[in-house]
Design a protein around this motif. Structure first.
Motif, PDB file in Angstrom:
ATOM      1  N   VAL A 154      38.650 121.034 -68.667  1.00 29.61           N
ATOM      2  CA  VAL A 154      39.947 120.515 -69.117  1.00 29.61           C
ATOM      3  C   VAL A 154      40.540 121.526 -70.092  1.00 29.61           C
ATOM      4  O   VAL A 154      39.900 121.886 -71.094  1.00 29.61           O
ATOM      5  CB  VAL A 154      39.802 119.129 -69.782  1.00 29.61           C
ATOM      6  N   PHE A 155      41.751 121.985 -69.780  1.00 34.42           N
ATOM      7  CA  PHE A 155      42.436 122.973 -70.624  1.00 34.42           C
ATOM      8  C   PHE A 155      43.595 122.269 -71.325  1.00 34.42           C
ATOM      9  O   PHE A 155      44.566 121.880 -70.676  1.00 34.42           O
ATOM     10  CB  PHE A 155      42.948 124.140 -69.774  1.00 34.42           C
ATOM     11  N   LYS A 177      41.086 132.999 -63.061  1.00 36.46           N
ATOM     12  CA  LYS A 177      41.978 132.682 -64.176  1.00 36.46           C
ATOM     13  C   LYS A 177      43.055 131.716 -63.727  1.00 36.46           C
ATOM     14  O   LYS A 177      43.316 131.554 -62.526  1.00 36.46           O
ATOM     15  CB  LYS A 177      42.619 133.963 -64.736  1.00 36.46           C
ATOM     16  N   LEU A 178      43.681 131.123 -64.726  1.00 39.32           N
ATOM     17  CA  LEU A 178      44.684 130.096 -64.474  1.00 39.32           C
ATOM     18  C   LEU A 178      45.878 130.363 -65.384  1.00 39.32           C
ATOM     19  O   LEU A 178      45.731 130.391 -66.610  1.00 39.32           O
ATOM     20  CB  LEU A 178      44.085 128.718 -64.759  1.00 39.32           C
ATOM     21  N   ALA A 179      47.057 130.585 -64.784  1.00 38.34           N
ATOM     22  CA  ALA A 179      48.278 130.769 -65.573  1.00 38.34           C
ATOM     23  C   ALA A 179      49.054 129.458 -65.580  1.00 38.34           C
ATOM     24  O   ALA A 179      49.358 128.903 -64.521  1.00 38.34           O
ATOM     25  CB  ALA A 179      49.136 131.889 -64.980  1.00 38.34           C
ATOM     26  N   VAL A 180      49.343 128.940 -66.763  1.00 39.39           N
ATOM     27  CA  VAL A 180      49.998 127.633 -66.910  1.00 39.39           C
ATOM     28  C   VAL A 180      51.287 127.813 -67.706  1.00 39.39           C
ATOM     29  O   VAL A 180      51.276 128.418 -68.788  1.00 39.39           O
ATOM     30  CB  VAL A 180      49.074 126.616 -67.613  1.00 39.39           C
ATOM     31  N   LEU A 446      41.413 109.557 -51.298  1.00 40.28           N
ATOM     32  CA  LEU A 446      40.831 109.521 -52.637  1.00 40.28           C
ATOM     33  C   LEU A 446      41.949 109.566 -53.658  1.00 40.28           C
ATOM     34  O   LEU A 446      42.884 110.353 -53.524  1.00 40.28           O
ATOM     35  CB  LEU A 446      39.877 110.709 -52.829  1.00 40.28           C
ATOM     36  N   SER A 447      41.862 108.718 -54.664  1.00 39.02           N
ATOM     37  CA  SER A 447      42.827 108.700 -55.768  1.00 39.02           C
ATOM     38  C   SER A 447      42.079 108.916 -57.071  1.00 39.02           C
ATOM     39  O   SER A 447      41.080 108.245 -57.342  1.00 39.02           O
ATOM     40  CB  SER A 447      43.596 107.366 -55.813  1.00 39.02           C
ATOM     41  N   LEU A 448      42.567 109.866 -57.856  1.00 35.66           N
ATOM     42  CA  LEU A 448      41.936 110.188 -59.131  1.00 35.66           C
ATOM     43  C   LEU A 448      42.939 109.964 -60.239  1.00 35.66           C
ATOM     44  O   LEU A 448      44.061 110.454 -60.175  1.00 35.66           O
ATOM     45  CB  LEU A 448      41.463 111.643 -59.153  1.00 35.66           C
ATOM     46  N   LYS A 449      42.519 109.245 -61.242  1.00 35.85           N
ATOM     47  CA  LYS A 449      43.389 108.971 -62.373  1.00 35.85           C
ATOM     48  C   LYS A 449      43.196 110.043 -63.425  1.00 35.85           C
ATOM     49  O   LYS A 449      42.059 110.377 -63.774  1.00 35.85           O
ATOM     50  CB  LYS A 449      43.059 107.583 -62.948  1.00 35.85           C
ATOM     51  N   ASP A 450      44.324 110.573 -63.982  1.00 35.48           N
ATOM     52  CA  ASP A 450      44.305 111.592 -65.027  1.00 35.48           C
ATOM     53  C   ASP A 450      43.602 112.863 -64.537  1.00 35.48           C
ATOM     54  O   ASP A 450      42.771 113.408 -65.225  1.00 35.48           O
ATOM     55  CB  ASP A 450      43.597 111.066 -66.257  1.00 35.48           C
ATOM     56  N   ASN A 451      43.892 113.178 -63.579  1.00 37.55           N
ATOM     57  CA  ASN A 451      43.283 114.409 -63.126  1.00 37.55           C
ATOM     58  C   ASN A 451      44.300 115.460 -62.522  1.00 37.55           C
ATOM     59  O   ASN A 451      45.334 115.068 -62.163  1.00 37.55           O
ATOM     60  CB  ASN A 451      42.286 114.065 -62.047  1.00 37.55           C
ATOM     61  N   GLY A 462      50.426 118.127 -71.413  1.00 40.30           N
ATOM     62  CA  GLY A 462      50.020 119.517 -71.519  1.00 40.30           C
ATOM     63  C   GLY A 462      48.574 119.769 -71.171  1.00 40.30           C
ATOM     64  O   GLY A 462      48.067 120.871 -71.375  1.00 40.30           O
ATOM     65  N   THR A 463      47.864 118.777 -70.640  1.00 36.32           N
ATOM     66  CA  THR A 463      46.461 118.945 -70.271  1.00 36.32           C
ATOM     67  C   THR A 463      46.366 119.415 -68.827  1.00 36.32           C
ATOM     68  O   THR A 463      46.962 118.814 -67.935  1.00 36.32           O
ATOM     69  CB  THR A 463      45.701 117.611 -70.428  1.00 36.32           C
ATOM     70  N   THR A 464      45.634 120.485 -68.596  1.00 35.64           N
ATOM     71  CA  THR A 464      45.387 121.000 -67.254  1.00 35.64           C
ATOM     72  C   THR A 464      43.934 120.725 -66.894  1.00 35.64           C
ATOM     73  O   THR A 464      43.022 121.176 -67.596  1.00 35.64           O
ATOM     74  CB  THR A 464      45.669 122.511 -67.183  1.00 35.64           C
TER      75      THR A 464
END
Length: 647
Positions: A154-155, A177-180, A446-451, A462-464
């Motif tokens: 979690v970023f 890497k991850l550019a956000v 499949l359903s994912l909450k907060d993901n 702002g959470t990745t």
């Protein structure tokens, strides 16, 4: 060592004082057994009782402090030289190198190390430690395990005031890497002190961003260059296009001028497939799509206005909210708009008006995601309002497949890069839905909450979140490509049939409104209605007057002829022996009064024929000049026969 701790408390806070004393035991109540009550029970023998021999343990979860890691780099320069040798002086280094090479210890050391290095080189050539042994294995059957996903990392936005993560881009080389991009899109409602920074994260280190990007305006989109992973392209909230080179630091390397940039936030930026790898294009809600070369950002190389009326008027342009470009179709690109319309364009068209090829309309609000299927580029996915829709380029009237209407607004979507039947959608309530329409079409698998097998998903806070999905959702199934192809073809044929049917219905309604029928009627021989009515009248009146003459003759035989009475029916009508047809409208009393018919003598009931017409007697019988009048053919066509029983 004895540890003593004294508790100090007021006596009044202990409550009522307890007085204890020693005394002998006393028997207060003695109840003797009752044999009658024992008869109501059955003795159970043996009795099984479970006993837990292991010790009781409890499980607790504790959030420990996060262990922060930090990566630091050191730039090494050429070293190992003595103090009296300057490494920048070529002559001194060459002189010292020759001196060392003549030393016997140097030669012996090189000979010893040479055999070791040779062994390692041969070992590396014999065995590839990075080889993937199972890349070429056959596709597996559908996994029996239930679809699942687990959180890998979690970023979180490092800023105190959290901002939504508006765009995510994975590193093109190995996804390391991850550019956000972070931006608050609430116009004029952004809190004060909001940071403009965006970040590049290392997937293994969620504690601190690896690189901080510092733009002049918050970033709405951020994309890695697929040919050069050090270069990133970004669209700003103020409409400018920015370019970074991570080798040069956190500041912007190239920035478009504000005069030639977009007028609204840039919601889409994509790198083009070009030889130089420096061409890109962008889209904004101001209704413009612009092409750029990052080597010269002073002005765009080309501009297309999204005016579907093809008048190239910016005030009539549709605001662009998403972009799509497929490298296998280099001349085509697609634009999703605020009005829910997808515009298909051709960049190589001769005139700007011809660049807009066609439109697809089906959403009730802005289209936030638009992407072609990586396996079947003719089919593409759109996400907007409360649904996600799959389209085919062969069917423009409506989509070939769509999800149900959700309770929450959809915010984004994407195809799976490894499975043609799997796509992902996100909703405003923080849910990530994974769809596999080979397995299930009505509901998400499949359903994912907060993901690939890793999914990066940004949130409003702002959470990745980086998720790893189960093998069944990221492994190509057997015959899946053929099944997906047949599903797309079947749904496309169905939509074409529905379009043809709707087109026929609209044409039929249009012709009906114009008083025409779309079906050709059978041609009937032309008939003269007036001649048919005249002929029918003549035959009908022949029968009537024949019967009346016969009855008149019988009445004259039974009763003497009155003086002044007419001996024939024709004498009463100057127009001929039969006279005008309208006289038949008169009742028997009227006939006797006018002298048109002789009075009928009383007798047994007789059958009388009377012809009825909507014309009035006065109008049809005699004109103002005293001449008999005839009803028109249309009026005579309404006459009816009626049988009146006269007693």
């Amino acid at each position: 060592m004895e540890i003593v701790y004294v508790y100090v408390k007021k006596r009044s806070e202990f409550g009522k004082q307890c007085n204890f004393s020693d005394r002998q035991a006393e028997l207060n109540i003695d109840i003797s057994p009752n044999p009658e009550l024992a008869k109501q029970f059955v003795e159970r023998n043996p009795v099984d009782t479970g006993i837990q021999c292991s010790t009781s343990m409890s499980e607790h979860e504790v959030n420990t402090e996060r262990f922060e890691m930090e990566t630091r780099g050191v730039n090494h320069i050429e070293g190992g030289w003595p103090k009296d040798v300057n490494p920048l002086e070529l002559e001194q280094t060459i002189r010292f190198r020759k001196k060392v090479e003549k030393d016997e210890n140097y030669v012996n050391t090189i000979m010893q190390l040479g055999s070791i290095v040779e062994h390692c080189v041969k070992q590396n050539n014999a065995i590839d430690i990075y080889q993937e042994y199972f890349d070429d294995e056959d596709t597996v059957e559908v996994m029996e395990e239930a679809p699942s996903a687990k959180t890998v990392n979690v970023f979180r936005d490092p800023q105190e005031i959290k901002r939504p993560a508006t765009h995510i881009s994975l590193h093109p080389d190995g996804n390391r890497k991850l550019a956000v991009a972070y931006s608050c899109l609430n116009f004029q409602r952004a809190p004060e002190g909001l940071s403009n920074e965006s970040y590049i994260w290392d997937l293994e280190n969620p504690n601190r961003p690896e690189i901080v990007l510092k733009p002049s305006s918050p970033l709405v989109t951020l994309e890695y260059n697929p040919k050069d992973s050090h270069v990133l392209l970004a669209g700003c909230y103020n409409g400018q296009i920015a370019c970074w080179d991570t080798r040069k630091g956190s500041l912007v390397a190239e920035l478009s001028t504000i005069e030639f940039s977009h007028r609204d936030p840039v919601y889409g930026t994509i790198w083009l497939q070009s030889k130089t790898g420096t061409e890109c294009f962008s889209a904004s809600t101001d209704g413009q799509v612009m092409w750029w070369d990052v080597r010269k950002m002073s002005e765009p190389t080309e501009v297309v206005i999204m005016d579907i009326t093809k008048k190239e008027q910016l005030e009539h342009a549709l605001g662009a909210t998403s972009l799509e470009f497929e490298a296998t179709l280099p001349t085509k690109f697609m634009v999703g708009t605020e009005q829910g319309i997808v515009i298909s364009c051709n960049r190589k068209a001769k005139t700007p008006a011809e660049k807009i090829v066609c439109t697809f309309s089906g959403h009730h609000g802005p289209i936030y995601a638009l992407q072609r299927n990586p396996f079947y580029p003719k089919n593409f996915l759109t996400v907007g309002d409360w649904t996600a829709r799959i389209w085919s380029e062969d069917s423009r009237e409506s989509s070939i497949m769509w999800t149900k209407y959700h309770m929450a607004y959809l915010t984004d979507g994407a195809w799976s890069p490894v499975r043609p039947a799997v796509f992902f959608t996100t909703k405003m309530d923080g849910t990530l839905d994974i769809w596999d329409f080979v397995f299930k079409q009505c509901d998400p698998t499949l359903s994912l909450k907060d993901n690939g097998c890793f999914i990066a998903c940004g949130s409003q806070l702002g959470t990745t979140t980086l998720l790893e999905v189960s093998n069944g959702l990221c492994t190509l199934q057997r015959n899946e490509k053929n099944m997906v192809s047949s599903i797309f073809e079947r749904e496309t044929r169905r939509e074409k049939i529905m379009e043809t049917r709707h087109r026929e219905m609209r044409l039929k309604e249009k012709e009906k409104a114009e008083g025409k029928d779309s079906r050709p009627r059978e041609e009937k021989p032309a008939l003269n209605l007036e001649q048919l009515v005249t002929k029918a009248e003549e035959e009908f009146f022949d029968v009537i007057f024949t019967e009346l003459k016969r009855r008149e003759a019988e009445a004259m035989k039974e009763k003497p002829k009155p003086v002044g009475a007419s001996s024939g029916l024709g004498a009463a009508w100057p127009g001929g022996s039969r006279g005008p047809r309208a006289a038949c409208l008169l009742t028997s009393g009227d006939r006797e009064q006018r002298g048109l018919l002789p009075p009928i003598a009383p007798g047994p009931p007789a059958l009388q024929l009377v012809l009825l017409t909507p014309c009035s007697v006065a109008t049809d019988s005699v004109s103002a000049a005293g001449q008999p009048q005839m009803c028109s053919a249309q009026q005579r066509g309404h006459w009816m026969e009626k049988l009146i029983l006269r007693g």
